[in-house]
Design a protein around this motif. Structure first.
Motif, PDB file in Angstrom:
ATOM      1  N   GLU A 169       0.844  -1.204   0.000  1.00 54.16           N
ATOM      2  CA  GLU A 169       0.000   0.000   0.000  1.00 54.16           C
ATOM      3  C   GLU A 169       0.875   1.249   0.000  1.00 54.16           C
ATOM      4  OE1 GLU A 169      -3.179   0.287  -0.364  1.00 54.16           O
ATOM      5  OE2 GLU A 169      -3.710  -1.854  -0.278  1.00 54.16           O
ATOM      6  N   ARG A 197       2.130   5.113  -0.361  1.00 57.19           N
ATOM      7  CA  ARG A 197       1.606   6.450  -0.109  1.00 57.19           C
ATOM      8  C   ARG A 197       2.472   7.438  -0.879  1.00 57.19           C
ATOM      9  NH1 ARG A 197      -3.141   7.079   1.726  1.00 57.19           N
ATOM     10  NH2 ARG A 197      -2.650   8.784   3.148  1.00 57.19           N
ATOM     11  N   PRO A 253      -8.371  13.749  -7.210  1.00 64.23           N
ATOM     12  CA  PRO A 253      -9.016  13.067  -6.084  1.00 64.23           C
ATOM     13  C   PRO A 253      -8.261  11.823  -5.622  1.00 64.23           C
ATOM     14  CG  PRO A 253     -10.666  13.773  -7.672  1.00 64.23           C
ATOM     15  CD  PRO A 253      -9.336  14.015  -8.309  1.00 64.23           C
ATOM     16  N   GLU A 254      -7.818  10.994  -6.570  1.00 63.60           N
ATOM     17  CA  GLU A 254      -7.083   9.789  -6.197  1.00 63.60           C
ATOM     18  C   GLU A 254      -5.725  10.145  -5.602  1.00 63.60           C
ATOM     19  OE1 GLU A 254      -5.698   5.503  -8.184  1.00 63.60           O
ATOM     20  OE2 GLU A 254      -6.909   6.924  -9.344  1.00 63.60           O
ATOM     21  N   TRP A 255      -5.080  11.158  -6.164  1.00 64.09           N
ATOM     22  CA  TRP A 255      -3.784  11.604  -5.656  1.00 64.09           C
ATOM     23  C   TRP A 255      -3.903  12.132  -4.236  1.00 64.09           C
ATOM     24  CZ3 TRP A 255      -1.464  16.774  -5.273  1.00 64.09           C
ATOM     25  CH2 TRP A 255      -0.060  16.762  -5.169  1.00 64.09           C
ATOM     26  N   ARG A 256      -4.955  12.922  -3.986  1.00 59.82           N
ATOM     27  CA  ARG A 256      -5.172  13.453  -2.636  1.00 59.82           C
ATOM     28  C   ARG A 256      -5.333  12.319  -1.626  1.00 59.82           C
ATOM     29  NH1 ARG A 256      -8.723  17.975  -4.913  1.00 59.82           N
ATOM     30  NH2 ARG A 256      -7.599  19.907  -4.424  1.00 59.82           N
ATOM     31  N   ASP A 257      -6.047  11.269  -2.011  1.00 61.89           N
ATOM     32  CA  ASP A 257      -6.254  10.141  -1.109  1.00 61.89           C
ATOM     33  C   ASP A 257      -4.954   9.413  -0.793  1.00 61.89           C
ATOM     34  OD1 ASP A 257      -8.959  10.624  -0.950  1.00 61.89           O
ATOM     35  OD2 ASP A 257      -9.515   9.119  -2.454  1.00 61.89           O
ATOM     36  N   LEU A 258      -3.974   9.516  -1.688  1.00 64.69           N
ATOM     37  CA  LEU A 258      -2.699   8.838  -1.498  1.00 64.69           C
ATOM     38  C   LEU A 258      -1.704   9.664  -0.679  1.00 64.69           C
ATOM     39  CD1 LEU A 258      -2.247   7.458  -5.123  1.00 64.69           C
ATOM     40  CD2 LEU A 258      -2.437   6.042  -3.061  1.00 64.69           C
ATOM     41  N   GLU A 308       0.305  11.267   2.086  1.00 68.32           N
ATOM     42  CA  GLU A 308       0.507  11.071   3.514  1.00 68.32           C
ATOM     43  C   GLU A 308       0.871  12.383   4.197  1.00 68.32           C
ATOM     44  OE1 GLU A 308       3.645   8.322   4.238  1.00 68.32           O
ATOM     45  OE2 GLU A 308       5.230   9.749   3.739  1.00 68.32           O
ATOM     46  N   THR A 345      -0.953  15.322   4.112  1.00 66.42           N
ATOM     47  CA  THR A 345      -2.104  16.073   4.607  1.00 66.42           C
ATOM     48  C   THR A 345      -2.379  15.766   6.080  1.00 66.42           C
ATOM     49  OG1 THR A 345      -3.072  15.985   2.395  1.00 66.42           O
ATOM     50  CG2 THR A 345      -4.529  16.588   4.209  1.00 66.42           C
TER      51      THR A 345
END
Length: 261
Positions: free
Chosen positions: A107, A109, A201-206, A208, A210
């Motif tokens: 997984e 990040r 959106p997908e990049w923001r979720d990845l 670490e 933030t």
């Protein structure tokens, strides 16, 4: 290792743009420089330049990139428009994260702006460079270097912060499926970008970064504070201890263990 490319194609690389042409070099100064040279000569969008070893590989801000055999070192030629250009590096980061996850089960990040991290250590770097004249983009080159089999203990300058896919996976990961999946995901994301679908959106979720306290340096200046997120262009929004928000378009970030609230 010339069969890395042959195997990748033979087992099915069904893409629209990325991988129309794939060139492999046992030794090369820099895949970024070779791809830019090809772009200047009119090479077709989607060309991929792969090297087993680089003598002058580089990362962000002109740093050298440690290049040993057994890893993945390649660059891709894109010809985006001005609106798409800021997202080329982001597309690369998302594609790399997807590919590592799909082929290894790990997984990853992303540490802003675009370091791929495994268990808190850097496993891959993404670099985008472009040639722009006026308001027209001549080309963009996306470079990706993934530490697959890199023995970080052999190189003192990176041993403190870098890792490899093999080290984290606890096994030898086959590079061919990883490369093929990465090119497929890169193609899908780039084609989607051309259709107006943002990778943000997908990049923001990845990310670490933030919600973490960070130290950032950019242009000789240093900043510290809370990373509140990124704006619609992918710039880091950093709230300082005095409450002011600074927008960073690039830079180096180190993370602390503190989180928001």
């Amino acid at each position: 290792m010339p069969n890395l490319v042959a195997s990748t194609i033979r087992q099915g690389l069904y893409t629209h743009v990325v991988g129309r042409r794939i060139l492999y070099y046992p030794d090369l100064k820099s895949t970024m420089d070779e791809t830019a040279r090809m772009a200047d000569k009119g090479a077709e969008e989607g060309a991929v330049v792969i090297a087993e070893r680089q003598s002058a590989g580089r990362g962000r801000q002109g740093r050298s990139w440690v290049s040993q055999p057994g890893n993945l070192l390649f660059s891709v030629l894109f010809r985006p428009d001005m609106a798409q250009l800021p997202f080329i590096s982001i597309v690369g980061g998302v594609a790399a994260a997807r590919a590592v996850r799909k082929t290894t089960g790990l997984e990853p990040r992303i540490k802003w702006p675009n370091d791929l991290m495994l268990e808190g250590r850097k496993a891959a770097g993404i670099l985008a460079e472009s040639a722009v004249v006026g308001d027209s983009v001549c080309y963009a080159v996306l470079g990706i270097g993934i530490n697959v089999a890199l023995d970080t203990s052999d190189t003192e300058e990176i041993s403190a912060f870098a890792t490899s896919v093999n080290a984290v996976a606890g096994r030898d990961v086959d590079r061919e499926p990883l490369l093929r999946q990465l090119l497929l995901d890169l193609d899908e994301l780039y084609v989607s970008l051309g259709r107006g679908v943002s990778p943000l959106p997908e990049w923001r979720d990845l990310l670490e970064t933030t919600g973490r306290r960070v130290q950032a340096t950019f242009g000789g200046d240093s900043y510290s504070g809370l990373a509140e997120g990124v704006d619609d262009a992918g710039n880091l929004l950093l709230r300082g201890d005095d409450g002011t928000v600074v927008t960073l378009t690039a830079g180096d970030v180190s993370l602390s263990s503190a989180t928001q609230g």
